[in-house]
Scaffold this motif. Sequence first.
Motif, PDB file in Angstrom:
ATOM      1  N   PHE A   1       0.837  -1.192   0.000  1.00 47.32           N
ATOM      2  CA  PHE A   1       0.000   0.000   0.000  1.00 47.32           C
ATOM      3  C   PHE A   1       0.878   1.252   0.000  1.00 47.32           C
ATOM      4  CE2 PHE A   1       0.676  -1.185   4.398  1.00 47.32           C
ATOM      5  CZ  PHE A   1       0.919   0.008   5.046  1.00 47.32           C
ATOM      6  N   LEU A   2       0.268   2.360  -0.376  1.00 38.60           N
ATOM      7  CA  LEU A   2       0.975   3.629  -0.521  1.00 38.60           C
ATOM      8  C   LEU A   2       0.530   4.611   0.554  1.00 38.60           C
ATOM      9  CD1 LEU A   2       2.892   5.350  -2.387  1.00 38.60           C
ATOM     10  CD2 LEU A   2       0.803   6.130  -3.530  1.00 38.60           C
ATOM     11  N   SER A   3       1.485   5.314   1.150  1.00 38.42           N
ATOM     12  CA  SER A   3       1.196   6.377   2.112  1.00 38.42           C
ATOM     13  C   SER A   3       1.712   7.698   1.539  1.00 38.42           C
ATOM     14  CB  SER A   3       1.889   6.112   3.454  1.00 38.42           C
ATOM     15  OG  SER A   3       1.502   4.872   3.992  1.00 38.42           O
ATOM     16  N   VAL A   4       0.905   8.755   1.672  1.00 38.74           N
ATOM     17  CA  VAL A   4       1.285  10.080   1.162  1.00 38.74           C
ATOM     18  C   VAL A   4       0.961  11.114   2.220  1.00 38.74           C
ATOM     19  CG1 VAL A   4       0.933  11.792  -0.652  1.00 38.74           C
ATOM     20  CG2 VAL A   4       0.809   9.367  -1.215  1.00 38.74           C
ATOM     21  N   GLY A   5       1.847  12.093   2.393  1.00 36.94           N
ATOM     22  CA  GLY A   5       1.618  13.137   3.379  1.00 36.94           C
ATOM     23  C   GLY A   5       2.157  14.478   2.939  1.00 36.94           C
ATOM     24  N   ILE A   6       1.591  15.543   3.484  1.00 38.59           N
ATOM     25  CA  ILE A   6       2.052  16.897   3.218  1.00 38.59           C
ATOM     26  C   ILE A   6       2.090  17.666   4.534  1.00 38.59           C
ATOM     27  CG2 ILE A   6      -0.302  17.629   2.629  1.00 38.59           C
ATOM     28  CD1 ILE A   6       0.965  19.717   0.770  1.00 38.59           C
ATOM     29  N   GLU A   7       3.124  18.447   4.728  1.00 35.52           N
ATOM     30  CA  GLU A   7       3.287  19.251   5.938  1.00 35.52           C
ATOM     31  C   GLU A   7       3.575  20.691   5.531  1.00 35.52           C
ATOM     32  OE1 GLU A   7       5.550  18.083   9.790  1.00 35.52           O
ATOM     33  OE2 GLU A   7       7.020  19.139   8.548  1.00 35.52           O
ATOM     34  N   TYR A   8       2.802  21.612   6.072  1.00 32.63           N
ATOM     35  CA  TYR A   8       2.982  23.028   5.762  1.00 32.63           C
ATOM     36  C   TYR A   8       3.237  23.790   7.055  1.00 32.63           C
ATOM     37  CZ  TYR A   8       2.194  27.763   4.074  1.00 32.63           C
ATOM     38  OH  TYR A   8       2.345  29.095   3.773  1.00 32.63           O
ATOM     39  N   THR A   9       4.339  24.513   7.096  1.00 33.80           N
ATOM     40  CA  THR A   9       4.727  25.265   8.290  1.00 33.80           C
ATOM     41  C   THR A   9       4.167  26.675   8.222  1.00 33.80           C
ATOM     42  OG1 THR A   9       6.780  23.985   8.490  1.00 33.80           O
ATOM     43  CG2 THR A   9       6.661  26.080   9.675  1.00 33.80           C
ATOM     44  N   LEU A  10       3.257  26.996   9.153  1.00 30.91           N
ATOM     45  CA  LEU A  10       2.696  28.335   9.235  1.00 30.91           C
ATOM     46  C   LEU A  10       3.617  29.266  10.004  1.00 30.91           C
ATOM     47  CD1 LEU A  10      -1.039  27.456   9.997  1.00 30.91           C
ATOM     48  CD2 LEU A  10      -0.071  28.220   7.823  1.00 30.91           C
ATOM     49  N   GLU A  11       4.090  28.787  11.160  1.00 31.47           N
ATOM     50  CA  GLU A  11       5.026  29.515  11.993  1.00 31.47           C
ATOM     51  C   GLU A  11       6.056  28.533  12.516  1.00 31.47           C
ATOM     52  OE1 GLU A  11       3.040  31.732  15.014  1.00 31.47           O
ATOM     53  OE2 GLU A  11       1.586  32.628  13.658  1.00 31.47           O
ATOM     54  N   SER A  12       7.024  29.022  13.267  1.00 31.01           N
ATOM     55  CA  SER A  12       8.111  28.158  13.728  1.00 31.01           C
ATOM     56  C   SER A  12       7.613  27.001  14.585  1.00 31.01           C
ATOM     57  CB  SER A  12       9.140  28.981  14.513  1.00 31.01           C
ATOM     58  OG  SER A  12       8.525  29.613  15.629  1.00 31.01           O
ATOM     59  N   ASN A  13       6.509  27.200  15.308  1.00 27.12           N
ATOM     60  CA  ASN A  13       5.989  26.148  16.174  1.00 27.12           C
ATOM     61  C   ASN A  13       4.578  25.712  15.794  1.00 27.12           C
ATOM     62  OD1 ASN A  13       8.274  26.006  17.932  1.00 27.12           O
ATOM     63  ND2 ASN A  13       7.601  27.923  18.882  1.00 27.12           N
ATOM     64  N   LEU A  14       4.184  25.940  14.537  1.00 28.47           N
ATOM     65  CA  LEU A  14       2.838  25.582  14.109  1.00 28.47           C
ATOM     66  C   LEU A  14       2.894  24.985  12.699  1.00 28.47           C
ATOM     67  CD1 LEU A  14      -0.201  25.542  14.613  1.00 28.47           C
ATOM     68  CD2 LEU A  14      -0.320  27.861  13.657  1.00 28.47           C
ATOM     69  N   ASP A  15       2.499  23.713  12.605  1.00 28.64           N
ATOM     70  CA  ASP A  15       2.483  23.006  11.330  1.00 28.64           C
ATOM     71  C   ASP A  15       1.094  22.425  11.054  1.00 28.64           C
ATOM     72  OD1 ASP A  15       5.301  23.266  10.760  1.00 28.64           O
ATOM     73  OD2 ASP A  15       5.652  21.761  12.317  1.00 28.64           O
ATOM     74  N   LEU A  16       0.721  22.410   9.794  1.00 24.76           N
ATOM     75  CA  LEU A  16      -0.480  21.731   9.363  1.00 24.76           C
ATOM     76  C   LEU A  16      -0.072  20.501   8.574  1.00 24.76           C
ATOM     77  CD1 LEU A  16      -2.698  24.720   8.106  1.00 24.76           C
ATOM     78  CD2 LEU A  16      -2.795  23.546  10.314  1.00 24.76           C
ATOM     79  N   ARG A  17      -0.730  19.363   8.850  1.00 20.63           N
ATOM     80  CA  ARG A  17      -0.367  18.109   8.190  1.00 20.63           C
ATOM     81  C   ARG A  17      -1.617  17.405   7.660  1.00 20.63           C
ATOM     82  NH1 ARG A  17       2.569  17.785  13.212  1.00 20.63           N
ATOM     83  NH2 ARG A  17       4.725  18.462  12.884  1.00 20.63           N
ATOM     84  N   PHE A  18      -1.417  16.706   6.558  1.00 21.63           N
ATOM     85  CA  PHE A  18      -2.466  15.885   5.986  1.00 21.63           C
ATOM     86  C   PHE A  18      -1.845  14.630   5.410  1.00 21.63           C
ATOM     87  CE2 PHE A  18      -4.814  14.481   2.215  1.00 21.63           C
ATOM     88  CZ  PHE A  18      -6.063  14.217   2.779  1.00 21.63           C
ATOM     89  N   GLY A  19      -2.463  13.499   5.668  1.00 21.78           N
ATOM     90  CA  GLY A  19      -1.911  12.241   5.162  1.00 21.78           C
ATOM     91  C   GLY A  19      -3.013  11.255   4.851  1.00 21.78           C
ATOM     92  N   LEU A  20      -2.712  10.323   3.973  1.00 21.88           N
ATOM     93  CA  LEU A  20      -3.653   9.270   3.630  1.00 21.88           C
ATOM     94  C   LEU A  20      -2.907   8.025   3.195  1.00 21.88           C
ATOM     95  CD1 LEU A  20      -3.843   9.060   0.260  1.00 21.88           C
ATOM     96  CD2 LEU A  20      -5.023  11.208   0.572  1.00 21.88           C
ATOM     97  N   ARG A  21      -3.621   6.899   3.238  1.00 23.26           N
ATOM     98  CA  ARG A  21      -3.077   5.612   2.796  1.00 23.26           C
ATOM     99  C   ARG A  21      -4.017   5.014   1.775  1.00 23.26           C
ATOM    100  NH1 ARG A  21      -0.887   2.346   8.151  1.00 23.26           N
ATOM    101  NH2 ARG A  21       0.496   3.979   8.944  1.00 23.26           N
ATOM    102  N   SER A  22      -3.422   4.301   0.833  1.00 21.18           N
ATOM    103  CA  SER A  22      -4.238   3.662  -0.192  1.00 21.18           C
ATOM    104  C   SER A  22      -4.976   2.459   0.386  1.00 21.18           C
ATOM    105  CB  SER A  22      -3.366   3.222  -1.352  1.00 21.18           C
ATOM    106  OG  SER A  22      -2.436   2.227  -0.952  1.00 21.18           O
TER     107      SER A  22
END
Length: 261
Positions: A240-261
Motif C-alpha cells: 500500500f501507498l502512504s502520502v503526506g504533506i506538511e505546511y509550516t505556518l510559523e516556527s511552532n505551528l504546522d499543518l499536516r495531511f496524510g492518507l493511505r491507499s
Amino acid sequence: MKIFVLSLAVLLLTFSASIASDQNSGTTAFNFLKFGIGARAAGLGGAFSAISNDPAASYYNPAGLAGLIKPSFCTEYFAAIAYGAMTFAYPLKDNKCVSASFYYLSLADIAETTRANPAGTGRNFSSQDMALTVSYAQRIGWEYMNFGTPVQWDIPVGITAKYLYENIDTYGKRALALDLGTIFPSKIKDLKFGVVCQNIGIRANYLLPLTFKLGANYVTSNGATKLSADINMPYDYASFLSVGIEYTLESNLDLRFGLRS
C-alpha cells in the motif's frame, strides 16, 4: 513541486509492480509491531521513512535519528486498546545518536471460543505484547565524482535491535529482531529517499511482520512545505501507498495531511 510529482510517479510505478495479495494474512506473530508512534508521523499518513528526524525515527527509520541535535522524548497512549509507546533519543558527538524505546499492548476480557463452542465457552482470557528496542544511528561520508567534480554526501544509516514478548492466555513466546534503514540525498536539490526494512527476525521461531519501505521526501524552495510518500511492502498484507504533506505556518505551528491507499 514538479520534482516531487515525478518522484511520486516513479514510486507509483514501483508500487504497481510490487502489489502482492494478502495470502499471507494472519500468518505472523507480534502484529502489534505494526502500530507506530508519534503524532507527526500519524498526521502524514505514516509516510515518514524519508522525512524522519525526531524520536519517532527509532520506529519508522532509525537512520533519521542522526539528524537530532538535542535529547528528545516521545510518548503516546490509546486507552481504547491499552496500547502505549515511549521513546527517548540522545544525540552523541560526530552526528551519532542512540535511542531506547518501549512498546506494549494489553487486551483483556477476550471471549474464548472453540470448535465445539463457536459462540463461546463462557471463559475469558487476556493477551499482552511488549517490545524493548535500542537504536543507533550515525552519518557516513560518501564521495563520488560528478563530471569530474568531487561531491561529498553525508548519508545517515541506522539500526534498531528489538526484544519481543507476546503472551496469549497461557501461551508465551519471545523473539529478537532488527530494523535497518538509511536516508540518502539525490542529485536533485531538496529531494531525499529513504529505505527501511523492519522486523527482520534473527532469533525467532515464528514469522514476524517483515516490511520493506521505500520513501521519498521533497522540501519546497522556501522550506515551508514538505511532501512525502512511502511504498509499504509487508509480508503478510498487500502493498500500500502512504502520502503526506506538511505546511509550516510559523516556527511552532504546522499543518499536516496524510492518507493511505
